[in-house]
Design a protein around this motif. Sequence first.
Motif, PDB file in Angstrom:
ATOM      1  N   GLN A  11       0.835  -1.208   0.000  1.00 30.03           N
ATOM      2  CA  GLN A  11       0.000   0.000   0.000  1.00 30.03           C
ATOM      3  C   GLN A  11       0.867   1.254   0.000  1.00 30.03           C
ATOM      4  N   ASP A  43      -6.368   3.410  -1.895  1.00 29.25           N
ATOM      5  CA  ASP A  43      -7.719   2.853  -2.002  1.00 29.25           C
ATOM      6  C   ASP A  43      -8.272   2.522  -0.617  1.00 29.25           C
ATOM      7  N   GLY A  44      -9.501   2.943  -0.357  1.00 32.83           N
ATOM      8  CA  GLY A  44     -10.149   2.626   0.907  1.00 32.83           C
ATOM      9  C   GLY A  44      -9.906   3.654   1.990  1.00 32.83           C
TER      10      GLY A  44
END
Length: 496
Positions: free
Chosen positions: A238, A250-251
């Motif tokens: 990430q 993302d998220g």
Amino acid sequence: EDVRGRLHVRFPYILVDEWQDTSSLQFDIIRLLADKDPCTLFVVGDEDQSIYKFRGADSSNIGRFKESFSGTNQFLLETNYRSTQTICLAAQALIQNNKTRIPKVMNTSNVKGAKIEVYVANGNKSEASWLVRNIKHLVNKQNETFGEIAVLYRANYMSRAIEEALIAAGLPYHIRGDISFYERREVKDIVAYLRFLGNGRDAVSFRRIVNVPARGLGDKAVESYTEWCDSFGLSPMQGLLALKNGGQVDGMENSVDTSKLAARVKKGILEFADLIEQFTKFAESNPLPNLIDRIVADTDYLEYLKKIDKNDRFEELQSNVEELKVATELYGSVPAANDRGLTSFLENVSLMTNPGDDTKRDTVQLMTMHSAKGLEFNNVFSIGWEQGSFPINRADASEIEEERRLAYVTMTRARHRFMLSHKKQSWRRMGSEFKATDCKPSQFIDEIPEEFLEREEERGFDGIRKEKSGWGERQTWSNKSPKSKDSETTTRIVKY
């Protein structure tokens, strides 16, 4: 001359053991020390066991001895106290094909013993199965101990298939003079790349490969990156994506602050991130062996191995990388990103843990032929007797004699039983890919008289079949018969 004189007075008697392993320089040193009366020089050696040319040993030193030292007496020690008559006579017949040797005839008062078994396997898998089957028989039916069983091979990379078979069978083993295949540095490096591609949260694999080969990311730089990831609750993967996407993850609603990373650290990490992105995309449409090829090529990994190789072992290290690709062929019929590709392979690798305790003596002994010099066992297996593997491809006339001496040494490690094998097919690099190619038996097998041999040949399916893939026809491993989706591999052993 003054130094030589003083040493001559100090050492009027000189004994040299393993004379066949001396170099030309060592020969000259001994000649300087002994070439003055009175001096008694006594050497012991056997040119038939000269197998260390790659270390500088000169097998001709034995033949040169009588020419260089006048008044030489020669005593031939022709009695073998270790091996059976069959093994002695077979080894004698083999080594007599060498031209540069002192003629001698080996004899023994030991029993005749069993014939030498020559097993013709369909491929790596069946060769390893044959080995396991016979080890179990020796231990369970012949009351042998594991410690009196040795498996010898020409090169270290050959241990991989044998280790996998022994682990699957729960048989304890120890590799003498080396470590297990999947514990070797070059193998662990490539597997770590695969692990990180399969699991971006794998911090251990990330740390292993982020600066391999070197990208200017030292321990402090890597530590600062992992601390930065931890501060935002990001996995190593990430973090890479965040750096490439300007802090977007993302998220996560809010972007992360990438300015906290030093420019130098960020530059090296981004270079690594670009590679991982390319490998990830490549894995979506290409099989696992090709993915490894891509990793090795794009990281210049072989050049890296050359740089760190301090012991002239580059060819051995490269062979281990090539063998890792062979190990992935079983999973090569689907894209690497498929669960039956990378994930299945990594699950199998995680099971490759040696059940034996290296501190115990009662384990099957695995080693190269060179490492076996000076050792002896009741039972010796030797695998990979194919032309090109043994003798090796690059061997010229003089090297063929050295390879034949290595075969002689291998055979005479056995007290009671000697068993060798060769394959009909094996995986070899053909251009840019690996293919199952036909193998010829070693010329050394033909040099052993038939009266000393008992041959067994496997007839049946060994899991090598042709399949159509997106980039043409390829050979793949399978544990299913081509005639049935559910039937297991069937084999038939034929003695002749």
